[in-house]
Design a protein around this motif. Sequence first.
Motif, PDB file in Angstrom:
ATOM      1  N   TYR A 224       0.747  -1.155  -0.018  1.00 25.91           N
ATOM      2  CA  TYR A 224       0.012  -0.091   0.023  1.00 25.91           C
ATOM      3  C   TYR A 224       0.935   1.261   0.061  1.00 25.91           C
ATOM      4  O   TYR A 224       0.539   2.234  -0.608  1.00 25.91           O
ATOM      5  CB  TYR A 224      -1.060  -0.018   1.080  1.00 25.91           C
ATOM      6  CG  TYR A 224      -2.091  -0.929   0.878  1.00 25.91           C
ATOM      7  CD1 TYR A 224      -2.488  -1.965   0.346  1.00 25.91           C
ATOM      8  CD2 TYR A 224      -3.341  -0.171   1.355  1.00 25.91           C
ATOM      9  CE1 TYR A 224      -3.176  -2.625   0.062  1.00 25.91           C
ATOM     10  CE2 TYR A 224      -4.860  -0.935   1.326  1.00 25.91           C
ATOM     11  CZ  TYR A 224      -4.509  -2.070   0.509  1.00 25.91           C
ATOM     12  OH  TYR A 224      -5.656  -2.641   0.448  1.00 25.91           O
ATOM     13  N   PRO A 231      -6.161   1.176  -2.632  1.00 25.84           N
ATOM     14  CA  PRO A 231      -7.423   0.319  -3.079  1.00 25.84           C
ATOM     15  C   PRO A 231      -8.651   0.577  -2.128  1.00 25.84           C
ATOM     16  O   PRO A 231      -8.599   0.653  -0.871  1.00 25.84           O
ATOM     17  CB  PRO A 231      -6.609  -1.026  -2.974  1.00 25.84           C
ATOM     18  CG  PRO A 231      -5.429  -0.877  -2.721  1.00 25.84           C
ATOM     19  CD  PRO A 231      -5.092   0.465  -2.183  1.00 25.84           C
ATOM     20  N   ASP A 232      -9.793   0.263  -2.999  1.00 27.79           N
ATOM     21  CA  ASP A 232     -11.044   0.305  -2.096  1.00 27.79           C
ATOM     22  C   ASP A 232     -11.158  -0.800  -1.340  1.00 27.79           C
ATOM     23  O   ASP A 232     -11.970  -0.623  -0.231  1.00 27.79           O
ATOM     24  CB  ASP A 232     -12.038   0.457  -3.390  1.00 27.79           C
ATOM     25  CG  ASP A 232     -11.935   1.873  -4.272  1.00 27.79           C
ATOM     26  OD1 ASP A 232     -11.657   2.885  -3.668  1.00 27.79           O
ATOM     27  OD2 ASP A 232     -11.953   1.774  -5.422  1.00 27.79           O
ATOM     28  N   LYS A 304     -15.891  -0.197  -7.296  1.00 27.17           N
ATOM     29  CA  LYS A 304     -14.586  -0.429  -6.648  1.00 27.17           C
ATOM     30  C   LYS A 304     -13.626  -0.617  -7.609  1.00 27.17           C
ATOM     31  O   LYS A 304     -13.515  -1.480  -8.297  1.00 27.17           O
ATOM     32  CB  LYS A 304     -14.581  -1.790  -5.675  1.00 27.17           C
ATOM     33  CG  LYS A 304     -16.121  -1.679  -4.883  1.00 27.17           C
ATOM     34  CD  LYS A 304     -15.813  -0.457  -3.593  1.00 27.17           C
ATOM     35  CE  LYS A 304     -17.063  -0.668  -2.603  1.00 27.17           C
ATOM     36  NZ  LYS A 304     -16.731   0.486  -1.749  1.00 27.17           N
ATOM     37  N   ARG A 306     -10.519   0.224  -7.817  1.00 29.68           N
ATOM     38  CA  ARG A 306      -8.943   0.012  -7.261  1.00 29.68           C
ATOM     39  C   ARG A 306      -9.100  -1.262  -6.097  1.00 29.68           C
ATOM     40  O   ARG A 306      -9.841  -0.829  -5.148  1.00 29.68           O
ATOM     41  CB  ARG A 306      -8.361   1.223  -6.660  1.00 29.68           C
ATOM     42  CG  ARG A 306      -8.243   2.293  -7.738  1.00 29.68           C
ATOM     43  CD  ARG A 306      -7.378   3.350  -7.137  1.00 29.68           C
ATOM     44  NE  ARG A 306      -7.233   4.393  -7.935  1.00 29.68           N
ATOM     45  CZ  ARG A 306      -8.227   5.861  -7.870  1.00 29.68           C
ATOM     46  NH1 ARG A 306      -9.000   5.775  -6.730  1.00 29.68           N
ATOM     47  NH2 ARG A 306      -7.976   6.688  -8.609  1.00 29.68           N
ATOM     48  N   ILE A 307      -8.527  -2.206  -6.487  1.00 29.63           N
ATOM     49  CA  ILE A 307      -8.585  -3.303  -5.373  1.00 29.63           C
ATOM     50  C   ILE A 307      -7.095  -3.966  -5.484  1.00 29.63           C
ATOM     51  O   ILE A 307      -6.412  -3.896  -6.230  1.00 29.63           O
ATOM     52  CB  ILE A 307      -9.331  -4.421  -5.825  1.00 29.63           C
ATOM     53  CG1 ILE A 307      -9.225  -5.357  -6.976  1.00 29.63           C
ATOM     54  CG2 ILE A 307     -10.978  -4.015  -5.779  1.00 29.63           C
ATOM     55  CD1 ILE A 307      -9.910  -6.693  -7.282  1.00 29.63           C
ATOM     56  N   ALA A 308      -6.895  -4.365  -4.246  1.00 23.23           N
ATOM     57  CA  ALA A 308      -5.699  -5.350  -4.143  1.00 23.23           C
ATOM     58  C   ALA A 308      -6.136  -6.747  -3.720  1.00 23.23           C
ATOM     59  O   ALA A 308      -7.036  -7.066  -3.108  1.00 23.23           O
ATOM     60  CB  ALA A 308      -4.649  -4.761  -2.977  1.00 23.23           C
ATOM     61  N   GLU A 340      -7.585  -0.331 -11.432  1.00 22.60           N
ATOM     62  CA  GLU A 340      -6.041  -0.662 -10.589  1.00 22.60           C
ATOM     63  C   GLU A 340      -6.255  -1.844 -10.012  1.00 22.60           C
ATOM     64  O   GLU A 340      -7.121  -1.889  -9.070  1.00 22.60           O
ATOM     65  CB  GLU A 340      -5.566   0.437  -9.931  1.00 22.60           C
ATOM     66  CG  GLU A 340      -5.580   1.762 -10.821  1.00 22.60           C
ATOM     67  CD  GLU A 340      -5.014   2.975  -9.808  1.00 22.60           C
ATOM     68  OE1 GLU A 340      -4.442   2.536  -8.558  1.00 22.60           O
ATOM     69  OE2 GLU A 340      -4.929   3.972 -10.327  1.00 22.60           O
ATOM     70  N   THR A 342      -3.879  -4.636  -8.025  1.00 18.55           N
ATOM     71  CA  THR A 342      -2.629  -4.808  -7.236  1.00 18.55           C
ATOM     72  C   THR A 342      -2.632  -6.216  -6.670  1.00 18.55           C
ATOM     73  O   THR A 342      -3.452  -6.650  -6.075  1.00 18.55           O
ATOM     74  CB  THR A 342      -2.385  -3.831  -6.360  1.00 18.55           C
ATOM     75  OG1 THR A 342      -2.431  -2.409  -6.697  1.00 18.55           O
ATOM     76  CG2 THR A 342      -0.882  -3.917  -5.514  1.00 18.55           C
TER      77      THR A 342
END
Length: 372
Positions: A224, A231-232, A304, A306-308, A340, A342
């Motif tokens: 992060y 990320p959301d 959502k 952006r997530i990781a 995005e 990740t």
Amino acid sequence: MTPMLQATPLEARALGAEEPIHPGEGRLAHAPADHPDLPQPKIGILLANLGTPDHYDYWSMRRYLNEFLSDKRVIDYPAWKWQPLLQILILSKRPFSSGANYKLIWNHEKGESPLMTITRDQTARIGAEMRARFGNRVIVEFCMRYGNPSTERRVRELVEAGCEKILFFPLYPHYAGATSATANDQFFRALMKVKRQPAVRTVPEYYEHPLYIDALAQSVERAYAALDHRPDVLVASYHGMPKRYLMAGDPYHCQCAKTSRLLRARLGWAEGSIDTTFQSVFGPEEWLKPYTVEHVAELAKAGKKRIAVIAPAFSADCIETLEEINGEIREAFEEAGGAEFTYIPCLNDDEAHIRALAAVIEDNLAGWLTRA
């Protein structure tokens, strides 16, 4: 005057002393001159991971998949029903597609899969840590449940090296019949083939060990910190299993959920900030839900962007993380409108991970060894 009694080698060993050998001969001090040389007693630490094909060509893949998919712990259908389907249909096609996926992630420089490279690196680092704690009294090796180096080969080598005790460590943070149990099964089958069986212990799951949770948290924090935008959602994607295994008493699902809760607590995040999902669905029946590949698409459609994704159930990056998560699951998210994605790598040979594994090992050596 009462003569002083000298402890027998067995008694001396029980008191913690090293059993003497004749210098340069490797022969026990009490043994007759014609006795064969024997190594000093050692304790073996055998790390076990799932396995890897020797190469990504058709026949290497077929051998590997045949061993894996013939395991009754993995696919528990009756052999009369499953084997014709496996041998005639699945193994005629799947080696090609699986081989192509392995080729994408293959360590071409070393001529092996990433799982093999990482497991070897983990073993070297854990071996160095164990020698620092216990000196030369331990031997650390690794084996694979499927493929090479086989569990049988490694057990035989440890026994031949003089290991009178072996600690067997399946590198799975969470218990499942298709992972920890089948690794233990193979270990005990290997012991059936040695003349002089060592004393043995198996290491249980460590899904809630504080150092393991801390290592996971550190990996999230590092990832992060390197991002421009937070990320959301963090998706914790665990390997899946048929839902009926859970209904039959397998604790895997509950242990995965607890790891996610403990990780969230360690990070200090609010409830709902980590989603627990399951990947690698195989066959027509229902598996543990939600399915990761579907869930990430739903997140994208819900806004959502952006997530990781992290994979806490894997101790090392492998085909399921490098190709499935960072390939198929990433594509599902992006095709649904995600911006995005990740992927947070597995703990692999990260210092915090090695420290956690070493702590688990030392806990399970209690009574066998104390620090040098």
